[in-house]
Design a protein around this motif. Structure first.
Motif, PDB file in Angstrom:
ATOM      1  N   UNK A  60     -32.516 -11.984  64.969  1.00  0.00           N
ATOM      2  CA  UNK A  60     -31.470 -12.913  65.380  1.00  0.00           C
ATOM      3  C   UNK A  60     -30.130 -12.381  64.882  1.00  0.00           C
ATOM      4  N   UNK A  61     -29.141 -12.367  65.755  1.00  0.00           N
ATOM      5  CA  UNK A  61     -27.807 -11.932  65.355  1.00  0.00           C
ATOM      6  C   UNK A  61     -26.811 -13.052  65.604  1.00  0.00           C
ATOM      7  N   UNK A  62     -25.805 -13.089  64.751  1.00  0.00           N
ATOM      8  CA  UNK A  62     -24.759 -14.106  64.826  1.00  0.00           C
ATOM      9  C   UNK A  62     -23.399 -13.427  64.798  1.00  0.00           C
ATOM     10  N   UNK A  63     -22.470 -14.020  65.521  1.00  0.00           N
ATOM     11  CA  UNK A  63     -21.056 -13.716  65.344  1.00  0.00           C
ATOM     12  C   UNK A  63     -20.391 -15.003  64.885  1.00  0.00           C
ATOM     13  N   UNK A  64     -19.479 -14.865  63.949  1.00  0.00           N
ATOM     14  CA  UNK A  64     -18.864 -16.058  63.383  1.00  0.00           C
ATOM     15  C   UNK A  64     -17.445 -15.744  62.920  1.00  0.00           C
ATOM     16  N   UNK A  65     -16.674 -16.796  62.708  1.00  0.00           N
ATOM     17  CA  UNK A  65     -15.336 -16.680  62.153  1.00  0.00           C
ATOM     18  C   UNK A  65     -15.367 -17.144  60.702  1.00  0.00           C
ATOM     19  N   UNK A  66     -14.780 -16.339  59.846  1.00  0.00           N
ATOM     20  CA  UNK A  66     -14.651 -16.669  58.439  1.00  0.00           C
ATOM     21  C   UNK A  66     -13.197 -17.055  58.177  1.00  0.00           C
ATOM     22  N   UNK A  80      -0.071 -19.860  49.493  1.00  0.00           N
ATOM     23  CA  UNK A  80      -1.425 -19.817  50.029  1.00  0.00           C
ATOM     24  C   UNK A  80      -1.515 -18.693  51.036  1.00  0.00           C
ATOM     25  N   UNK A  81      -2.353 -17.703  50.751  1.00  0.00           N
ATOM     26  CA  UNK A  81      -2.649 -16.673  51.749  1.00  0.00           C
ATOM     27  C   UNK A  81      -3.854 -17.123  52.555  1.00  0.00           C
ATOM     28  N   UNK A  82      -3.729 -17.043  53.881  1.00  0.00           N
ATOM     29  CA  UNK A  82      -4.804 -17.496  54.762  1.00  0.00           C
ATOM     30  C   UNK A  82      -5.129 -16.420  55.778  1.00  0.00           C
ATOM     31  N   UNK A  83      -6.394 -16.384  56.186  1.00  0.00           N
ATOM     32  CA  UNK A  83      -6.796 -15.436  57.208  1.00  0.00           C
ATOM     33  C   UNK A  83      -8.059 -15.892  57.913  1.00  0.00           C
ATOM     34  N   UNK A  84      -8.186 -15.492  59.164  1.00  0.00           N
ATOM     35  CA  UNK A  84      -9.387 -15.786  59.953  1.00  0.00           C
ATOM     36  C   UNK A  84      -9.996 -14.456  60.358  1.00  0.00           C
ATOM     37  N   UNK A  85     -11.200 -14.174  59.876  1.00  0.00           N
ATOM     38  CA  UNK A  85     -11.820 -12.869  60.006  1.00  0.00           C
ATOM     39  C   UNK A  85     -13.067 -12.937  60.881  1.00  0.00           C
ATOM     40  N   UNK A  86     -13.308 -11.861  61.604  1.00  0.00           N
ATOM     41  CA  UNK A  86     -14.464 -11.770  62.494  1.00  0.00           C
ATOM     42  C   UNK A  86     -15.667 -11.246  61.714  1.00  0.00           C
ATOM     43  N   UNK A  87     -16.762 -12.013  61.694  1.00  0.00           N
ATOM     44  CA  UNK A  87     -17.974 -11.617  60.985  1.00  0.00           C
ATOM     45  C   UNK A  87     -19.166 -11.488  61.910  1.00  0.00           C
ATOM     46  N   UNK A  88     -20.123 -10.658  61.510  1.00  0.00           N
ATOM     47  CA  UNK A  88     -21.365 -10.484  62.270  1.00  0.00           C
ATOM     48  C   UNK A  88     -22.504 -10.281  61.285  1.00  0.00           C
ATOM     49  N   UNK A  99     -24.715  -6.991  57.603  1.00  0.00           N
ATOM     50  CA  UNK A  99     -23.572  -7.882  57.681  1.00  0.00           C
ATOM     51  C   UNK A  99     -22.307  -7.051  57.682  1.00  0.00           C
ATOM     52  N   UNK A 100     -21.306  -7.483  58.451  1.00  0.00           N
ATOM     53  CA  UNK A 100     -20.019  -6.783  58.430  1.00  0.00           C
ATOM     54  C   UNK A 100     -18.910  -7.757  58.791  1.00  0.00           C
ATOM     55  N   UNK A 101     -17.744  -7.475  58.263  1.00  0.00           N
ATOM     56  CA  UNK A 101     -16.522  -8.184  58.626  1.00  0.00           C
ATOM     57  C   UNK A 101     -15.557  -7.161  59.177  1.00  0.00           C
ATOM     58  N   UNK A 102     -14.909  -7.492  60.283  1.00  0.00           N
ATOM     59  CA  UNK A 102     -13.915  -6.616  60.895  1.00  0.00           C
ATOM     60  C   UNK A 102     -12.575  -7.322  60.889  1.00  0.00           C
ATOM     61  N   UNK A 103     -11.564  -6.642  60.365  1.00  0.00           N
ATOM     62  CA  UNK A 103     -10.216  -7.207  60.445  1.00  0.00           C
ATOM     63  C   UNK A 103      -9.499  -6.473  61.572  1.00  0.00           C
TER      64      UNK A 103
END
Length: 287
Positions: A60-66, A80-88, A99-103
């Motif tokens: 099972x694979x997931x893509x999600x926003x962190x 406040x530093x904020x960010x929305x990162x792409x995760x898989x 697992x990986x995060x791509x900016x």
């Protein structure tokens, strides 16, 4: 235990051991940079937003926003530093296999190839007054959203910066030619409006109306100015940001799209696209 719960526990462990963990080196670089600058991390919070699931046999694979928020003490001030990162993430039954995060990513060659054909001196740009406050206000309003008045791109950094500059009163010109000037009108736009390297190319040679002036260090910038990034140091620029704030040392904090970020330290050493060969260009707008 559900896969989503496992992801939650994964990020709780990372957040509780920011310097000691090695699963997310980009985040480790971010935190080390903060410590080197004398910043103090007061609080870290995150949210997981799964948006795509694919299952095949036992995998099972997931893509999600962190969504990651870091409360920082910078001298006597807090921000406040904020960010929305792409995760898989990939699971085999209940075991996380990868697992990986791509900016940020490197711009495709076919995008940067348009830049040589952006004509910059075909019209006389009228004199203008650049309203830095309005440009920054726009960057703060839309850092994590898409203004429906404009198109939205997968690589959206330059489109976002262009919108900020337009909100600040930077004049557009070149309609209807994609290879001329810098403009957006009626659902169409110039290459320089949306392509990172074409935008940098335009700024670097734009002499009409004193649109931009290159300076040679980040501490010469003010809120409302622009930073361009060449992650690989190959003279192909991949990313652009808007300066929105200065820290206690007078160094820029920036807002950006693609990886939606707010009050991020300017050097982008925390990017997954970062390399030691990174090159920067710094532009002050309106003079």
């Amino acid at each position: 235990m559900s896969h989503t719960h496992q992801l939650q526990l994964y990020w709780e462990k990372v957040a509780n051991h920011l310097l000691d963990q090695d699963q997310e080196p980009w985040l480790q670089r971010k935190v080390r940079g903060m410590e080197e600058r004398g910043d103090r991390i007061m609080r870290v919070t995150f949210r997981i937003h799964p948006y795509h699931r694919m299952a095949y046999e036992r995998h099972t694979s997931y893509r999600y926003l962190l969504s990651l928020s870091i409360l920082i003490q910078n001298g006597r001030h807090y921000y406040l530093e904020e960010g929305v990162h792409e995760g898989a993430a990939t699971f085999l039954k209940d075991k996380m296999l990868g697992h990986r995060v791509t900016t940020e990513t490197i711009c495709p060659a076919e995008e940067t190839g348009f830049s040589e054909y952006v004509y910059r001196e075909d019209e006389r740009i009228p004199s203008f007054s650049y309203d830095r406050r309005e440009a920054v206000r726009y960057a703060e309003r839309w850092w994590d959203g898409a203004n429906p008045a404009y198109p939205h791109f997968e690589n959206d950094c330059t489109n976002f910066v262009s919108q900020c500059l337009r909100a600040g009163g930077l004049p557009t010109w070149g309609v209807p030619h994609q290879t001329r000037g810098w403009w957006y009108q009626n659902g169409k736009w110039s290459y320089s409006w949306s392509v990172a390297h074409a935008f940098k190319w335009y700024l670097s040679g734009s002499t009409k109306g004193q649109v931009a002036r290159e300076v040679f260090s980040a501490d010469q910038l003010s809120p409302g100015d622009i930073i361009c990034y060449d992650f690989q140091g190959n003279d192909r620029f991949d990313h652009n940001t808007m300066v929105v704030k200065l820290n206690k040392d007078g160094m820029p904090l920036v807002n950006a799209h693609t990886t939606n970020s707010r009050h991020r330290y300017w050097d982008y050493k925390d990017s997954t696209a970062y390399t030691p060969d990174i090159e920067y260009k710094f532009y002050t707008i309106g003079g």
